[in-house]
Scaffold this active site. Sequence first.
Site, PDB file in Angstrom:
ATOM      1  N   TYR A 156       1.516   8.467   5.354  1.00  0.00           N
ATOM      2  CA  TYR A 156       2.115   8.571   6.693  1.00  0.00           C
ATOM      3  C   TYR A 156       3.357   9.157   6.754  1.00  0.00           C
ATOM      4  CZ  TYR A 156      -1.834   5.329   7.518  1.00  0.00           C
ATOM      5  OH  TYR A 156      -3.010   4.569   7.510  1.00  0.00           O
ATOM      6  N   ASN A 197       0.629  -1.216   0.037  1.00  0.00           N
ATOM      7  CA  ASN A 197      -0.077   0.071   0.016  1.00  0.00           C
ATOM      8  C   ASN A 197       0.891   1.123   0.077  1.00  0.00           C
ATOM      9  OD1 ASN A 197      -2.006   1.672   0.323  1.00  0.00           O
ATOM     10  ND2 ASN A 197      -3.090   0.941   1.975  1.00  0.00           N
TER      11      ASN A 197
END
Length: 154
Positions: A132, A125
């Site tokens: 993040y 992902n």
Amino acid sequence: MSIVVREAGPGDAATIHRFIVELAVYEREPDAVVTTSEVLRDQLASERPPFEARIVELDDLPVGFALFFPTYSTWLGRPGLWLEDFYVTPAARGKGAGEALFSDLLALAEARGYGRFELTALDWNELAHRFYEKRGLRRMDEWTTWRKPLVGSD
């Protein structure tokens, strides 16, 4: 366009369940969800819910959620926040909803005096990895996650 992040309650259980199912499909595990909206509602209504959740709304429509709970670091001697699920619908991505939701969680962890903010993301992902990393999180590649399922297929 208005973005609102709010605490989820028992009345949000069906929405949270829908987002959990959508997240499972995205993560290529469409048949893995065992819980129901009734279970989530009962847990959110309990005296000591096992989790907390936030809903992010875009123009008064729910477009994402975060489900989290406290952890504890023996090294720091402080609690932390474990982000179990973080999901924003594809149509709402890039419109600030994810940023608002994530910022809300970081601010909550800081306000509570937590020492860590942790989560896992699937290896493939890259969209999540970039999201993040841009927000100051770093990979913990030297750690391996271990699990023994006690119920379901997880």
